[in-house]
Scaffold this motif. Sequence first.
Motif, PDB file in Angstrom:
ATOM      1  N   VAL A   1       0.844  -1.193   0.000  1.00 15.76           N
ATOM      2  CA  VAL A   1       0.000   0.000   0.000  1.00 15.76           C
ATOM      3  C   VAL A   1       0.880   1.245   0.000  1.00 15.76           C
ATOM      4  O   VAL A   1       0.639   2.210  -0.747  1.00 15.76           O
ATOM      5  CB  VAL A   1      -0.963  -0.005   1.214  1.00 15.76           C
ATOM      6  CG1 VAL A   1      -1.697   1.326   1.330  1.00 15.76           C
ATOM      7  CG2 VAL A   1      -1.946  -1.150   1.110  1.00 15.76           C
ATOM      8  N   GLY A   2       1.937   1.254   0.784  1.00 13.83           N
ATOM      9  CA  GLY A   2       2.855   2.398   0.821  1.00 13.83           C
ATOM     10  C   GLY A   2       3.557   2.607  -0.508  1.00 13.83           C
ATOM     11  O   GLY A   2       3.716   3.753  -0.969  1.00 13.83           O
TER      12      GLY A   2
ATOM     13  N   THR B   1       1.101   4.030  -3.049  1.00 13.38           N
ATOM     14  CA  THR B   1       0.834   5.430  -2.733  1.00 13.38           C
ATOM     15  C   THR B   1       1.996   6.308  -3.191  1.00 13.38           C
ATOM     16  O   THR B   1       1.794   7.396  -3.752  1.00 13.38           O
ATOM     17  CB  THR B   1       0.580   5.604  -1.229  1.00 13.38           C
ATOM     18  OG1 THR B   1      -0.475   4.738  -0.830  1.00 13.38           O
ATOM     19  CG2 THR B   1       0.213   7.025  -0.885  1.00 13.38           C
TER      20      THR B   1
ATOM     21  N   GLY C   1       1.826   9.166  -6.040  1.00 16.43           N
ATOM     22  CA  GLY C   1       2.231  10.548  -5.726  1.00 16.43           C
ATOM     23  C   GLY C   1       3.309  11.029  -6.672  1.00 16.43           C
ATOM     24  O   GLY C   1       3.277  12.177  -7.130  1.00 16.43           O
TER      25      GLY C   1
END
Length: 98
Positions: free
Chosen positions: A79-80, A83, A87
Amino acid sequence: MSTPPEPEGSTVAVELERLRGTVATGFAEVKGSLAVLVERSTRNEQDLVRLRDDTQKALNALGAEVEALKARRWPLGVVGALTGVAGAATGAAALFIR
């Protein structure tokens, strides 16, 4: 005319026989009560075993559901990373669009 007095031994024997009957009746009542208590205890033991089995089955089902949820979750690292990539892509798009 008066009745002849009863011999002392026969009065005692009659009282002993009456007492014997009373004691026998009391023992029969206690025996019946004990039989009822044993039946209730046996029934309670069976209910407890059934309740333990039902509880264990429910716990096993819940454990299986938790394991299924754990298998479907996304790891925090993934998930990180997603993300971060999103970004960076958004930043790069904003930089090149201007």
